[in-house]
Design an enzyme around this catalytic site. Structure first.
Site, PDB file in Angstrom:
ATOM      1  N   HIS A  28       0.850  -1.190   0.000  1.00  0.00           N
ATOM      2  CA  HIS A  28       0.000   0.000   0.000  1.00  0.00           C
ATOM      3  C   HIS A  28       0.887   1.242   0.000  1.00  0.00           C
ATOM      4  CE1 HIS A  28       0.981  -0.763   4.230  1.00  0.00           C
ATOM      5  NE2 HIS A  28       0.616   0.454   4.556  1.00  0.00           N
ATOM      6  N   HIS A  69       2.501   3.675   1.940  1.00  0.00           N
ATOM      7  CA  HIS A  69       2.852   3.689   3.369  1.00  0.00           C
ATOM      8  C   HIS A  69       2.871   5.103   3.930  1.00  0.00           C
ATOM      9  CE1 HIS A  69       4.177  -0.450   2.709  1.00  0.00           C
ATOM     10  NE2 HIS A  69       4.817  -0.012   1.641  1.00  0.00           N
ATOM     11  N   ASP A  86       4.461   5.518   7.083  1.00  0.00           N
ATOM     12  CA  ASP A  86       5.472   5.521   8.156  1.00  0.00           C
ATOM     13  C   ASP A  86       6.888   5.332   7.647  1.00  0.00           C
ATOM     14  OD1 ASP A  86       5.116   2.984   7.300  1.00  0.00           O
ATOM     15  OD2 ASP A  86       4.746   2.105   9.270  1.00  0.00           O
ATOM     16  N   HIS A  87       7.029   5.074   6.368  1.00  0.00           N
ATOM     17  CA  HIS A  87       8.372   4.993   5.792  1.00  0.00           C
ATOM     18  C   HIS A  87       8.245   5.237   4.299  1.00  0.00           C
ATOM     19  CE1 HIS A  87       6.896   0.915   4.874  1.00  0.00           C
ATOM     20  NE2 HIS A  87       7.690   0.989   3.828  1.00  0.00           N
ATOM     21  N   HIS A 133      -7.090  -0.589   6.102  1.00  0.00           N
ATOM     22  CA  HIS A 133      -6.009   0.228   6.688  1.00  0.00           C
ATOM     23  C   HIS A 133      -5.815   1.440   5.787  1.00  0.00           C
ATOM     24  CE1 HIS A 133      -2.182   1.588   8.196  1.00  0.00           C
ATOM     25  NE2 HIS A 133      -1.573   1.272   7.077  1.00  0.00           N
ATOM     26  N   ASP A 157      -0.185  -4.031   6.242  1.00  0.00           N
ATOM     27  CA  ASP A 157      -0.701  -3.590   7.538  1.00  0.00           C
ATOM     28  C   ASP A 157      -2.155  -4.008   7.754  1.00  0.00           C
ATOM     29  OD1 ASP A 157       1.755  -2.470   7.460  1.00  0.00           O
ATOM     30  OD2 ASP A 157       1.098  -0.402   7.771  1.00  0.00           O
ATOM     31  N   HIS A 204       4.759  -5.023   9.533  1.00  0.00           N
ATOM     32  CA  HIS A 204       5.489  -4.469  10.676  1.00  0.00           C
ATOM     33  C   HIS A 204       5.331  -5.410  11.851  1.00  0.00           C
ATOM     34  CE1 HIS A 204       5.742  -0.453   8.891  1.00  0.00           C
ATOM     35  NE2 HIS A 204       4.463  -0.572   8.578  1.00  0.00           N
TER      36      HIS A 204
END
Lengths: 236, 236
Positions: A57, A59, A61-62, A112, A129, A170
């Site tokens: 997807h 992302h 967070d990174h 998500h 996620d 994660h």
């Protein structure tokens, strides 16, 4: 099949390397931009040619290494048709990506984010996620939708065979994998919970926004090849 | 066989869970004291009975959970006959520990410490700090000996079949495993290096002492069941 799980400790992201040991073609799932040299070095040492880079997807967070890896290797970037416009191969539920003897089946598992997909390869499923070990990704940004996530988890992922190995995007507690059977029994968010209760739970998590949200999302929409500073002004 | 790799992010330690899926007997290799609740919970969820706790050596960077797990489950602590006096089963090179269909072969691989052992289980070998992914444990404390480590790596571990999967005691770059073939080719310390050059390299690493050395070693000699404060005064 060659299989390796890799970890980025800063963002607690798992990256997966899968390769056909005969044709030496390889793919990476969810590679992290800061780890591009490590991953290219491993591919070189294992004498593999990177064919595809898959993101589960867009992302928050990174930043993905997809664009950099495409530049450096000629690999094709793959993601959901609902996601980043920069990718080369836009996939839908049921699509199959064949790479030598490695067969990747695409499962749309939104909730998500609206573009979230899982990748099933033999007895393994890479869930991004959507489904984490004993947990599930938050649903409070990027068109997240808790009801939709419940349907993805219980209606798509939990219908896979019980012994399917779950490899998450994660983990924050040191788990590296799980199984569908375990998550059906023990998932702290989705197991033994009705849809409405799940939606309520996910609506009350009260988490702070991911630190990298404003830089990571626009960067990832461009496969990670524009710098965060270039993208931060239009967001401000 | 049930197999799980677990990670402690504070000390970058890998813990391994192996179990016979029929008898439901389990063993843990190198469990970390701070993760005891996580690991007990996983054993419970997987409906496993902890039979053995194995330590690859007396660690200097984290405290073992062996003693606590023994108290909580009745499991027997296993380690080298040269190591912690607190253990129940003191093993030597060539010893075999049978647990259901899981057969653990002990390989003495000293050099990082004088009590270091590796555990071979089928096509996997758990090398503790003797052999790390592309690296090897330091040899400048706890009776470490670089020449001995070179002999352990090249004379014991590198003689295992090339496709043996290597599972290290730690990793600091996000690798989770390797293979004997890879380490023979690419290990940055031991591959393509003569014994004398290896000894010289290991002697010139100039690393600071591990942060927990003075508390971890005496605690680990007691299987981790005395608190660091109790043990710190005789060390001071």
């Amino acid at each position: 099949m060659i299989f390796r799980q890799l970890f980025d400790s800063e963002s607690s992201t798992y990256t997966y390397l899968l390769a056909d040991e005969h044709t030496r073609e390889a793919l990476l799932i969810d590679p992290v931009r800061e780890q591009v040299e490590r991953d290219l070095n491993l591919l070189k040492e294992l004498e593999l040619k990177l064919t595809y880079v898959l993101d589960t997807h867009v992302h928050a967070d990174h930043v993905t290494a997809a664009g950099l890896l495409r530049q450096r290797t000629g690999a094709r970037a793959v993601a959901s048709h609902k996601g980043a416009p920069c990718v080369d191969v836009k996939v839908r539920h049921g699509d199959v990506l064949q790479m030598g003897e490695v067969k990747v089946e695409v499962l749309e598992t939104p909730g998500h984010t609206d573009d979230s997909v899982s990748f099933r390869v033999g007895k393994r499923v890479f869930t991004g996620d959507a489904l984490l070990v004993r947990s599930a990704g938050r649903t409070d940004f990027q068109n997240g939708n808790a009801g939709q996530l419940f349907d993805s988890i219980t209606g798509v992922l939990f219908r896979l065979p019980d012994d399917t190995e779950v490899y998450p995007g994660h983990d924050y507690k040191g788990h590296t994998q799980s199984s569908i059977a375990e998550e059906k029994r023990y998932n702290a968010r989705a197991a033994n919970r009705e849809r409405e209760a799940f939606v309520q739970l996910m609506g009350n998590l009260n988490l702070p926004p991911p630190k990298k949200l404003k830089e990571a999302v626009p960067a990832n929409l461009a496969c990670g090849v524009i710098s965060p500073t270039q993208t931060s002004s239009p967001q401000a």
